[in-house]
Design a protein around this motif. Structure first.
Motif, mmCIF file in Angstrom:
data_model
loop_
_atom_site.group_PDB
_atom_site.id
_atom_site.type_symbol
_atom_site.label_atom_id
_atom_site.label_comp_id
_atom_site.label_asym_id
_atom_site.label_seq_id
_atom_site.Cartn_x
_atom_site.Cartn_y
_atom_site.Cartn_z
ATOM 1 N N GLY A 169 -121.839 -77.912 48.430
ATOM 2 C CA GLY A 169 -120.817 -76.864 47.426
ATOM 3 C C GLY A 169 -120.001 -77.952 46.635
ATOM 4 N N ASN A 170 -119.394 -77.662 45.884
ATOM 5 C CA ASN A 170 -117.906 -78.867 45.288
ATOM 6 C C ASN A 170 -117.474 -78.824 45.682
ATOM 7 O OD1 ASN A 170 -115.678 -78.584 43.177
ATOM 8 N ND2 ASN A 170 -117.706 -79.000 42.248
ATOM 9 N N HIS A 173 -113.782 -77.068 45.150
ATOM 10 C CA HIS A 173 -113.670 -75.491 46.116
ATOM 11 C C HIS A 173 -113.909 -75.552 47.530
ATOM 12 C CE1 HIS A 173 -116.619 -74.522 42.411
ATOM 13 N NE2 HIS A 173 -115.413 -74.141 41.789
ATOM 14 N N ASN A 174 -113.699 -76.852 48.712
ATOM 15 C CA ASN A 174 -114.765 -77.029 49.310
ATOM 16 C C ASN A 174 -112.905 -76.753 50.071
ATOM 17 O OD1 ASN A 174 -116.741 -76.620 49.864
ATOM 18 N ND2 ASN A 174 -117.918 -78.459 49.869
ATOM 19 N N PHE A 221 -116.180 -68.201 45.300
ATOM 20 C CA PHE A 221 -116.806 -69.112 44.662
ATOM 21 C C PHE A 221 -118.277 -69.435 45.185
ATOM 22 C CE2 PHE A 221 -112.406 -70.392 45.401
ATOM 23 C CZ PHE A 221 -112.339 -71.275 44.172
ATOM 24 N N SER A 223 -120.082 -69.372 48.110
ATOM 25 C CA SER A 223 -119.863 -70.922 48.858
ATOM 26 C C SER A 223 -120.801 -69.806 50.190
ATOM 27 C CB SER A 223 -119.337 -71.069 49.626
ATOM 28 O OG SER A 223 -118.653 -71.660 48.378
#
Length: 454
Positions: A169-170, A173-174, A221, A223
């Motif tokens: 993922g981004n 975001h993480n 997001f 995820s």
């Protein structure tokens, strides 16, 4: 009698609100045990190992299940009959490189054939030989024990950040997901300073609330992915040596005996963390039982296709955060881990929690571990000698963590196994420096180091 034990432990460590031998309801025990299981990243080590051996998806899933089962059985063995302190067992990261090398050259049969003799040797060191506690008694005073605890916490910190940065993922975001998880945990810890009313509630369920908040944030997001849960079966029985008949290769066995000794140093550091957090004494009888429990846990795990087990320092950090040291919570965690090994759908749910959520919490847990190490060290006079015994191993630990991989791969195998673990390097360095640097002649006798165990 149990009430007296609990009161005494609370006096030794006022942060503990439920003592080691204090009984709690099984409902509360399973809730608290679930916190320990959810906050562990014990499925990461088998995933790495399966990837190195190029196992297919089906075998990787089964291998993770067996590691859950092995961790649960090892936890029950250690908590009920071994150390008899709240220690959660899980797959060690130390032997991954060695086991991958053995598996790549000789096959999975040789991997599990190499695990059995070393596990039994660790058990024998505790009983009947009773050598383990004597060795610890001679070489691990508070200076060494406290430094090892600090090293354990420091060496775990980069793993939390790396898992956040490199998770799917981004990256932004993480980081935000990890931040929310860590922030909620910290807020709950601060609210938990109130000893009555809502303070106790927030402290007891702080990890679960942090996981929920982080998981909800991750869902915003996109995820979250529960496809693995749908594909997993409901029930799977374990079997002995599921990856084939064990092959006993002498070189592989000798390699793993050495690795087991390194793991034993690593897990001894965890025992010191638990002892410090709970205010429980590590006497010789308890340490010898712990060695037996460690060996038997690893032996049973190898029979079912799991990797070597070790005590997880992160769970000691959770005890420090929640203030609950009851063995019943850890026994419940062991039962949950066994269930996860037998019910694939449940283990799949655990593996679906996004890595940034777990590792945001894990970072705060590392801080708790380091601080408990400093609690031990602060009672010791920091003269020139002790400064070197504490500082140089920490320096070497950090140096090991940033060691370029091309250098790591260029050294002989036995050196590679040690240098792959910052904890092992720091612990060994602490032991050696404390033995070879003489005590200062003008140091008063009452300030000289007393053994960490009686």
């Amino acid at each position: 009698m149990e009430a007296n034990i609990s009161v005494e432990q609370n006096e030794q460590n006022p942060n503990i609100i439920v003592g080691v031998d204090e009984k709690i309801s099984w409902g509360k025990a399973f809730l608290l045990g679930m916190q320990h299981v959810l906050a562990m990243d014990l499925y990461i080590a088998p995933i790495i190992f399966a990837g190195l051996l190029a196992l297919d998806t089906m075998n990787t899933t089964f291998f993770i299940q067996m590691c859950f089962l092995a961790a649960g059985l090892a936890t029950l063995i250690q908590t009920i009959g071994g150390l008899k302190l709240p220690v959660v067992q899980g797959p060690s990261y130390v032997p991954i490189g060695a086991l991958a090398a053995i598996g790549g050259k000789l096959g999975l049969g040789a991997v599990f054939g190499s695990l059995i003799p070393g596990a039994l040797l660790i058990a024998i060191l505790g009983y009947p030989l009773k050598w383990f506690a004597k060795a610890v008694h001679k070489v691990i005073p508070p200076l060494v024990g406290g430094t090892v605890i600090v090293i354990v916490g420091i060496s775990l910190m980069p793993a939390a950040f790396n898992s956040i940065y490199h998770a799917p993922g981004n990256v932004g975001h993480n980081v935000l997901i990890a931040f929310v998880s860590a922030a909620v945990l910290i807020i709950c810890i601060l609210l938990g300073r109130k000893k009555k009313g809502y303070g106790t509630f927030f402290r007891l369920v702080s990890v679960i609330l942090a996981i929920i908040a982080g998981t909800v944030t991750a869902s915003l997001f996109g995820s979250l992915n529960f496809s693995a849960v749908k594909e997993a079966s409901w029930f799977a029985l374990p079997s002995f040596f599921p990856f084939g008949k064990p092959i006993f290769d002498l070189q592989a066995i000798l390699t793993m005996v050495f690795i087991y000794l390194v793991i034993l140093i690593e897990t001894t550091g965890t025992w010191f963390v638990v002892s410090t957090v709970t205010g429980s004494e590590l006497d010789e009888k308890r340490l010898n039982r712990a060695s037996v429990g460690e060996g038997l846990g690893c032996f049973v795990g190898s029979l079912f296709g799991g990797t070597p087990m070790t005590g997880y320092s992160s769970n000691a950090g959770i005890i420090a955060i929640t203030g609950v040291a009851s063995k019943m919570a850890i026994i419940a965690a062991g039962i949950i881990l066994v269930a996860l090994g037998l019910i694939p759908k449940l283990s799949a749910v655990i593996t679906c929690i996004p890595e940034p959520v777990i590792n945001g919490i894990f970072g705060v847990v590392c801080v708790a571990i380091v601080m408990n190490g400093f609690k031990v060290i602060q009672k010791i006079e920091i003269n020139d000698r002790n400064m070197m015994v504490i500082g140089v191993p920490i320096l070497l630990t950090v140096g090991t963590m940033v060691l370029p991989k091309e250098i790591l791969y260029s050294v002989p195998d036995f050196a590679n196994y040690i240098l792959s673990s910052g904890t092992a390097v720091g612990a060994i360095a602490t032991l050696i420096l404390n033995l070879i640097i003489p005590q200062e002649q003008n140091e008063p006798n009452e300030k000289r180091q007393e053994p960490l165990i009686s």
